[in-house]
Design a protein around this motif. Structure first.
Motif, short mmCIF file in Angstrom:
data_model
loop_
_atom_site.label_atom_id
_atom_site.label_comp_id
_atom_site.label_asym_id
_atom_site.label_seq_id
_atom_site.Cartn_x
_atom_site.Cartn_y
_atom_site.Cartn_z
N ALA A 125 -0.14 6.60 -1.92
CA ALA A 125 -0.67 5.67 -2.92
C ALA A 125 0.45 5.04 -3.75
CB ALA A 125 -1.67 6.39 -3.82
N GLY A 126 1.57 5.76 -3.88
CA GLY A 126 2.68 5.27 -4.71
C GLY A 126 3.66 4.41 -3.95
N ALA A 127 3.46 4.21 -2.66
CA ALA A 127 4.42 3.42 -1.86
C ALA A 127 4.08 1.94 -1.98
CB ALA A 127 4.36 3.88 -0.40
N GLU A 128 4.88 1.22 -2.75
CA GLU A 128 4.53 -0.17 -3.09
C GLU A 128 4.46 -1.09 -1.89
OE1 GLU A 128 7.04 -1.66 -6.18
OE2 GLU A 128 6.42 -0.03 -7.54
N LYS A 129 5.40 -0.92 -0.95
CA LYS A 129 5.42 -1.82 0.21
C LYS A 129 4.65 -1.26 1.39
CE LYS A 129 9.69 -4.01 -1.10
NZ LYS A 129 11.14 -3.97 -0.99
N GLY A 130 4.19 -0.01 1.24
CA GLY A 130 3.49 0.64 2.34
C GLY A 130 4.33 1.78 2.87
N ILE A 131 3.78 2.51 3.84
CA ILE A 131 4.43 3.75 4.26
C ILE A 131 4.03 4.11 5.69
CG2 ILE A 131 2.52 5.19 3.33
CD1 ILE A 131 4.79 7.16 2.34
#
Ligand SMILES: Nc1ncnc2c1ncn2[C@@H]1O[C@H](COP(=O)(O)OP(=O)(O)O)[C@@H](O)[C@H]1O
Ligand SMILES: Nc1ccn([C@@H]2O[C@H](COP(=O)(O)OP(=O)(O)O)[C@@H](O)[C@H]2O)c(=O)n1
Length: 228
Positions: A125-131
């Motif tokens: 949820a905290g990965a701004e660009k995605g993961i």
């Protein structure tokens, strides 16, 4: 995309040991500017903590009672993935054969899975660009709404040959037997077993080079992004 800002993309990569999850996930994340999470490293880290603290790994009740104690932190840069337990860098000790042989028993305990799953969801949820998140139950349980789910497979022979290439001094036969044992334990546990999600794309990597697998996954992510 209307304003040119890429929306975060969530990619789940699951499969048995030695199918290429870690190498593929790191490379795909690096190429696409995404974060990366190795969930196997988290299960290894909690196993390392149990062993270091003298917890009997054959006693699920004892494991469950302390599952909330260790503070596990994963660094998500694919160029430099890190993992600490209570502030200690455990990247090397979690890869020993002792931990590898014990991780399936610890990761089968429901309280351990609940704890680690919560951690995984908060990292994603905290990965701004995605993961790109790799593991065994990411597409089925941890991130069932992932934009793209990949399930990697390969023959036991190919997987054992790849692994024994990494473990100097361990023969292919011993490696193959250990892999098969661990897959069987991971696939048969009651809580969140290793399984392909119904909507996952299965990629058999037996006859593919790592570069081919990476290219295949990058293309699938780009297609998903374009359709978003
Ligand atoms: N398609 C492939 N062909 C040959 N070797 C591969 C391939 N994919 C991965 N490898 C190698 O196999 C080993 C295990 O790969 P890894 O990514 O750690 O698998 P997993 O994370 O699924 O256990 C690594 O040494 C890696 O470089
Ligand atoms: N999502 C996940 C990831 C790993 N695991 C457990 O953690 C172990 C180690 O995972 P790993 O990805 O480091 O395994 P290898 O690819 O190194 O063989 C697995 O054998 C499972 O028991 C899990 O239960 N669920």
């Amino acid at each position: 995309m209307e304003n040119g800002a890429a929306q975060p993309v969530i990619v789940a990569i699951d499969g048995p040991s030695g199918t290429g999850k870690s190498s593929t996930s790191k490379a795909v994340a690096a190429q696409l500017g995404l974060s990366y999470l190795d969930t196997g490293a988290q299960y290894r880290a909690i196993t390392w903590w149990m062993v270091t603290n003298g917890i009997d790994i054959d006693d699920p009740t004892a494991i469950a009672a302390v599952a909330g104690k260790p503070d596990i932190v994963s660094g998500t840069d694919p160029a430099n993935p890190t993992i600490t337990v209570d502030g200690t860098d455990v990247a090397a000790p979690i890869r020993t054969q002792e931990i590898t042989s014990k991780v399936s028993a610890v990761s089968a305990v429901p309280e351990v899975r609940a704890r680690i799953t919560e951690l995984q969801r908060s990292v994603a949820a905290g990965a701004e660009k995605g993961i790109v998140v790799e593991g065994r139950d990411i597409g089925t349980t941890v991130l069932p709404d992932a934009d793209l789910k990949i399930f990697l497979t390969a023959s036991a022979e190919a997987r054992a040959a790849r692994r024994s290439g990494e473990l100097k001094g361990v023969d292919v036969h011993t490696t193959r037997e250990a892999l098969i044992r661990r897959d069987a334990a991971d696939s048969s546990r009651k809580t969140s077993p290793l399984a392909k999600a119904d909507d996952a794309v299965e990629v058999d990597t037996t006859e593919l080079t790592l570069a081919q697998v990476i290219e295949c996954v990058v293309t699938l992510v780009e297609e998903k992004r374009a359709a978003k």
